[in-house]
Motif scaffolding. Structure first.
Motif, PDB file in Angstrom:
ATOM      1  N   SER A  20       0.826  -1.209   0.000  1.00  0.00           N
ATOM      2  CA  SER A  20       0.000   0.000   0.000  1.00  0.00           C
ATOM      3  C   SER A  20       0.857   1.255   0.000  1.00  0.00           C
ATOM      4  N   SER A  21       2.029   1.181   0.650  1.00  0.00           N
ATOM      5  CA  SER A  21       2.901   2.361   0.727  1.00  0.00           C
ATOM      6  C   SER A  21       3.433   2.770  -0.639  1.00  0.00           C
ATOM      7  N   LEU A  22       3.402   1.850  -1.609  1.00  0.00           N
ATOM      8  CA  LEU A  22       3.867   2.182  -2.959  1.00  0.00           C
ATOM      9  C   LEU A  22       2.993   3.236  -3.621  1.00  0.00           C
ATOM     10  N   ILE A  23       1.763   3.389  -3.117  1.00  0.00           N
ATOM     11  CA  ILE A  23       0.873   4.413  -3.655  1.00  0.00           C
ATOM     12  C   ILE A  23       1.477   5.803  -3.479  1.00  0.00           C
ATOM     13  N   ILE A  24       2.379   5.938  -2.502  1.00  0.00           N
ATOM     14  CA  ILE A  24       3.030   7.235  -2.270  1.00  0.00           C
ATOM     15  C   ILE A  24       3.751   7.703  -3.533  1.00  0.00           C
ATOM     16  N   ILE A  25       4.334   6.771  -4.272  1.00  0.00           N
ATOM     17  CA  ILE A  25       5.017   7.119  -5.527  1.00  0.00           C
ATOM     18  C   ILE A  25       4.035   7.753  -6.500  1.00  0.00           C
ATOM     19  N   VAL A  26       2.856   7.147  -6.598  1.00  0.00           N
ATOM     20  CA  VAL A  26       1.837   7.667  -7.507  1.00  0.00           C
ATOM     21  C   VAL A  26       1.361   9.046  -7.035  1.00  0.00           C
ATOM     22  N   LEU A  27       1.201   9.210  -5.738  1.00  0.00           N
ATOM     23  CA  LEU A  27       0.754  10.489  -5.186  1.00  0.00           C
ATOM     24  C   LEU A  27       1.772  11.596  -5.465  1.00  0.00           C
ATOM     25  N   LEU A  35      -1.634  16.557 -11.685  1.00  0.00           N
ATOM     26  CA  LEU A  35      -2.673  15.742 -12.318  1.00  0.00           C
ATOM     27  C   LEU A  35      -4.017  15.864 -11.617  1.00  0.00           C
ATOM     28  N   THR A  36      -4.018  16.472 -10.432  1.00  0.00           N
ATOM     29  CA  THR A  36      -5.235  16.639  -9.613  1.00  0.00           C
ATOM     30  C   THR A  36      -5.940  15.292  -9.380  1.00  0.00           C
ATOM     31  N   LEU A  37      -5.121  14.270  -9.134  1.00  0.00           N
ATOM     32  CA  LEU A  37      -5.674  12.936  -8.912  1.00  0.00           C
ATOM     33  C   LEU A  37      -5.472  12.456  -7.473  1.00  0.00           C
ATOM     34  N   THR A  38      -4.959  13.332  -6.617  1.00  0.00           N
ATOM     35  CA  THR A  38      -4.624  12.910  -5.259  1.00  0.00           C
ATOM     36  C   THR A  38      -5.838  12.360  -4.515  1.00  0.00           C
ATOM     37  N   LYS A  39      -6.915  13.110  -4.520  1.00  0.00           N
ATOM     38  CA  LYS A  39      -8.120  12.679  -3.812  1.00  0.00           C
ATOM     39  C   LYS A  39      -8.670  11.385  -4.401  1.00  0.00           C
ATOM     40  N   THR A  40      -8.693  11.299  -5.729  1.00  0.00           N
ATOM     41  CA  THR A  40      -9.207  10.102  -6.393  1.00  0.00           C
ATOM     42  C   THR A  40      -8.345   8.881  -6.084  1.00  0.00           C
ATOM     43  N   LEU A  41      -7.026   9.068  -6.089  1.00  0.00           N
ATOM     44  CA  LEU A  41      -6.111   7.969  -5.800  1.00  0.00           C
ATOM     45  C   LEU A  41      -6.269   7.462  -4.365  1.00  0.00           C
ATOM     46  N   LEU A  42      -6.372   8.390  -3.423  1.00  0.00           N
ATOM     47  CA  LEU A  42      -6.543   7.994  -2.025  1.00  0.00           C
ATOM     48  C   LEU A  42      -7.871   7.266  -1.822  1.00  0.00           C
ATOM     49  N   ALA A  45      -7.586   3.806  -3.345  1.00  0.00           N
ATOM     50  CA  ALA A  45      -6.750   2.916  -2.539  1.00  0.00           C
ATOM     51  C   ALA A  45      -7.504   2.413  -1.312  1.00  0.00           C
ATOM     52  N   VAL A  46      -8.194   3.334  -0.632  1.00  0.00           N
ATOM     53  CA  VAL A  46      -8.945   2.948   0.564  1.00  0.00           C
ATOM     54  C   VAL A  46     -10.076   1.993   0.201  1.00  0.00           C
ATOM     55  N   ARG A  47     -10.793   2.306  -0.875  1.00  0.00           N
ATOM     56  CA  ARG A  47     -11.904   1.449  -1.283  1.00  0.00           C
ATOM     57  C   ARG A  47     -11.414   0.074  -1.704  1.00  0.00           C
ATOM     58  N   THR A  48     -10.247   0.012  -2.343  1.00  0.00           N
ATOM     59  CA  THR A  48      -9.685  -1.284  -2.729  1.00  0.00           C
ATOM     60  C   THR A  48      -9.470  -2.166  -1.506  1.00  0.00           C
ATOM     61  N   ILE A  49      -8.865  -1.595  -0.473  1.00  0.00           N
ATOM     62  CA  ILE A  49      -8.596  -2.367   0.749  1.00  0.00           C
ATOM     63  C   ILE A  49      -9.884  -2.777   1.437  1.00  0.00           C
ATOM     64  N   VAL A  50     -10.792  -1.802   1.612  1.00  0.00           N
ATOM     65  CA  VAL A  50     -12.023  -2.067   2.355  1.00  0.00           C
ATOM     66  C   VAL A  50     -12.914  -3.055   1.615  1.00  0.00           C
ATOM     67  N   GLN A  51     -13.116  -2.813   0.321  1.00  0.00           N
ATOM     68  CA  GLN A  51     -14.028  -3.660  -0.451  1.00  0.00           C
ATOM     69  C   GLN A  51     -13.510  -5.089  -0.577  1.00  0.00           C
ATOM     70  N   LEU A  52     -12.221  -5.238  -0.860  1.00  0.00           N
ATOM     71  CA  LEU A  52     -11.678  -6.584  -1.015  1.00  0.00           C
ATOM     72  C   LEU A  52     -11.623  -7.321   0.324  1.00  0.00           C
ATOM     73  N   SER A  53     -11.313  -6.597   1.396  1.00  0.00           N
ATOM     74  CA  SER A  53     -11.303  -7.239   2.718  1.00  0.00           C
ATOM     75  C   SER A  53     -12.698  -7.709   3.094  1.00  0.00           C
ATOM     76  N   PHE A  54     -13.686  -6.872   2.791  1.00  0.00           N
ATOM     77  CA  PHE A  54     -15.072  -7.219   3.114  1.00  0.00           C
ATOM     78  C   PHE A  54     -15.535  -8.427   2.312  1.00  0.00           C
ATOM     79  N   ILE A  55     -15.253  -8.412   1.008  1.00  0.00           N
ATOM     80  CA  ILE A  55     -15.700  -9.527   0.174  1.00  0.00           C
ATOM     81  C   ILE A  55     -14.930 -10.796   0.529  1.00  0.00           C
ATOM     82  N   GLY A  56     -13.693 -10.651   1.024  1.00  0.00           N
ATOM     83  CA  GLY A  56     -12.944 -11.825   1.467  1.00  0.00           C
ATOM     84  C   GLY A  56     -13.612 -12.519   2.641  1.00  0.00           C
TER      85      GLY A  56
END
Length: 263
Positions: A20-27, A35-42, A45-56
């Motif tokens: 997850s810390s690798l996202i810092i490079i993208v930020l 690119l004004t993508l900071t909010k979208t990227l964060l 990233a959060v939704r990826t963790i939460v959604q996949l953990s929940f579905i797991g």
């Protein structure tokens, strides 16, 4: 000396945090290039963790129980969400768009998944969650992308080429003849990502399903066979979904008297 055949790596929460810390490079790149993508990227990233953990957690519970009605409920929810996602990706909406996208997604995905479960894999019982849920999810994910691309281009073409369509109708062209080129171009556009991935699979890219199986310790030859099957399933479902979507949109823009309805 340990054998790689028996090697199996189990990921910890620390490993997930490190990835997850690798996202810092993208930020950083987003900030430096404005690119004004900071909010979208964060958010992503959060939704990826939460959604996949929940579905797991949900899948672990369903896998342990193997009740057909629970599996069917999950499949229904997945299909409804896919229909809504396809609808939300269409820029120009119209009344009945959600019904059309849902029909295109569900009909194509359910038909192809049924063929995979009953004919190709011959899963017993059919509702074995280990097979039916991943296969439907894989097909839905690719189908909704293809359907949204087709829907976007076709609706846009009906808006921009209204004059040309009406001119062809005035020259005695049948409704389908008047919009055939637009439908053909839209379906090709929807199929392009799937065809591109099939052209380079195994040479340029190793698909996620195959990579995941190999990392989990599966026999590479079996992983390849599963990937070949899924690629063909995706191709068929995407083609069916694009075609169904195009035909449903076509029917929305013509009345019973074969008159073109202005967007």
């Amino acid at each position: 000396m340990s054998s790689t055949d028996d090697m199996q790596i189990f990921l910890t929460y620390g490993d997930i945090a490190l990835a997850s810390s690798l996202i810092i490079i993208v930020l950083i790149l987003s900030w430096r290039l404005r690119l004004t993508l900071t909010k979208t990227l964060l958010t992503a990233a959060v939704r990826t963790i939460v959604q996949l953990s929940f579905i797991g957690l949900i899948l672990a519970w369903i896998f342990a129980r193997e009740q057909w009605y629970e599996v069917l409920l999950i499949l229904t929810i997945m299909t409804l969400i896919a229909g809504g996602a396809a609808k939300n990706r269409v820029k120009r909406s119209y009344k009945g768009l959600f019904i059309d996208t849902l029909l295109a997604v569900s009909l194509s995905a359910v038909l192809v998944t049924s063929i995979a479960i009953f004919v190709i894999l011959r899963v017993q019982p059919w509702y074995t969650p280990q097979f039916v849920i991943p296969i439907l999810g894989l097909i839905l994910g690719n189908s909704l992308t293809a359907i949204s691309l087709t829907s976007n281009q076709l609706i846009e073409a009906f808006h921009e080429q209204q004059g040309r369509i009406e001119m062809m109708l005035s020259l005695s062209a049948r409704p389908f003849e008047a919009v055939h080129e637009q439908i053909r171009a839209a379906i090709i556009n929807g199929m392009t990502p799937t065809l591109n991935s099939m052209l380079v699979v195994g040479i340029v890219s190793l698909p996620g399903m195959m990579t995941g199986q190999i990392l989990a310790g599966a026999d590479p030859t079996q992983a390849v066979r599963y990937q070949i099957v899924t690629m063909f399933l995706i191709c068929v479902s995407s083609t069916l979904g694009c075609t169904i979507s195009a035909l449903l949109i076509y029917r929305r823009f013509f009345n019973k008297n074969e008159q073109f309805l202005s967007p």
